[in-house]
Design an enzyme around this catalytic site. Structure first.
Site, mmCIF file in Angstrom:
data_model
loop_
_atom_site.group_PDB
_atom_site.id
_atom_site.type_symbol
_atom_site.label_atom_id
_atom_site.label_comp_id
_atom_site.label_asym_id
_atom_site.label_seq_id
_atom_site.Cartn_x
_atom_site.Cartn_y
_atom_site.Cartn_z
ATOM 1 N N LYS A 174 0.833 -1.211 0.000
ATOM 2 C CA LYS A 174 0.000 0.000 0.000
ATOM 3 C C LYS A 174 0.867 1.259 0.000
ATOM 4 C CE LYS A 174 -3.482 2.850 0.583
ATOM 5 N NZ LYS A 174 -4.376 2.825 1.735
ATOM 6 N N LEU A 175 1.902 1.282 0.817
ATOM 7 C CA LEU A 175 2.736 2.479 0.936
ATOM 8 C C LEU A 175 3.558 2.733 -0.325
ATOM 9 C CD1 LEU A 175 3.839 2.114 4.664
ATOM 10 C CD2 LEU A 175 2.192 3.745 3.725
#
Length: 279
Positions: A174-175
């Site tokens: 996600k990051l």
């Protein structure tokens, strides 16, 4: 049919969590919900669910529980201090759908191990409008067999479910996704500055960039999803994500510095970008 499906608990009915919980209920899964403020349950009007009076009672009633909370500290407070782990049955699954540090995801898995509870970090990508359309991308980290068990539930609100590795990998996925999107926003901003310097008409140029090989999700989002009306809400969230990314890659030292700086620049320039394109 719903009697044979796993009972799903849910905590965190915010901007992202509410449409996810609605989708789970509409998918036929028995949904149990606890909310710190009872008025928060109004977002589930018209959807089948059971309200539980405490975290402990929620835990005792379900097989799987999803958390969609703001910070890693909130997950720990609910899981440990709130008694979630202590009251889940062995073999239950705790799913973190929020965005946080990979290190915190691993710590939560470590804390759950003595209780016989599996933990999956499964942050989602797409934003509120995509959540309402039930077209999120779910990025899962954890044991492959457990992720497979959860996938039918994930598919109630996701267009794509991707297992990226062991605990913490979902948060890394996600990051990295968010960081690249913000870097792309910086790219678009710099190109728009050049177009302004040449006094080119911006809208036809945008049509070219959006339709041609230069297109990206970051570019497509300016206007439909990111506008002058919501940019000042989105900017702080993107900068928080960059703080998380910085913490996630801290072990790399200066190696990640240029990537972080460019992505932060993209987040900080988002309001200027929406103004230039007239979004």
């Amino acid at each position: 049919m719903s009697d044979t499906r796993p009972r799903v608990g849910f905590i965190g009915l915010g901007d992202q969590g509410a449409p996810i919980a609605q989708a789970i209920a509409d998918g036929g899964y028995p949904l149990h919900v606890w909310a710190r403020r009872p008025e928060s349950l109004a977002v589930l009007d018209g959807h089948a669910f059971t309200a539980q009076p405490s975290i402990a009672e929620l835990a005792a009633a379900v097989d799987i529980v999803g958390l969609c909370l703001r910070e890693d500290a909130d997950n720990l407070q609910v899981a440990v201090d709130g008694g979630l782990l202590a009251n889940l049955r062995r073999g239950s699954v705790l799913v973190n759908l929020g965005t946080g540090l990979p290190q915190a995801a691993r710590e939560l898995a470590r804390l759950a191990e003595p209780y016989g509870v599996e933990v999956v970090d499964a942050p989602v990508s797409g934003g509120h409008a995509v959540a309402l359309a039930r077209q999120l991308t779910t990025i899962a980290g954890g044991d492959a067999r457990v992720v497979e068990r959860l996938t039918p539930i994930f598919r109630t609100f996701s267009k794509e479910v991707i297992h990226v590795g062991p605990a913490g990998s979902g948060q890394y996925g996600k990051l990295f996704n968010n960081t690249l999107m913000m870097m792309n926003h910086q790219n678009v901003l710099e190109v728009m500055h050049l177009a302004q310097a040449l006094e080119l008409p911006i809208q036809p140029l945008l049509d070219v960039l959006r339709s041609g090989s230069a297109s990206s999700f970051a570019l497509q989002a300016i206007g439909p999803s990111i506008t002058s009306a919501n940019v000042h809400h989105l900017q702080p969230l993107e900068l928080i994500d960059m703080q998380l990314f910085s913490g996630a890659v801290d072990a790399l030292g200066d190696q990640a510095h240029e990537v972080i700086e460019r992505a932060v620049g993209g987040a900080r320039g988002l309001d200027e970008l929406t103004a230039i394109v007239g979004a």
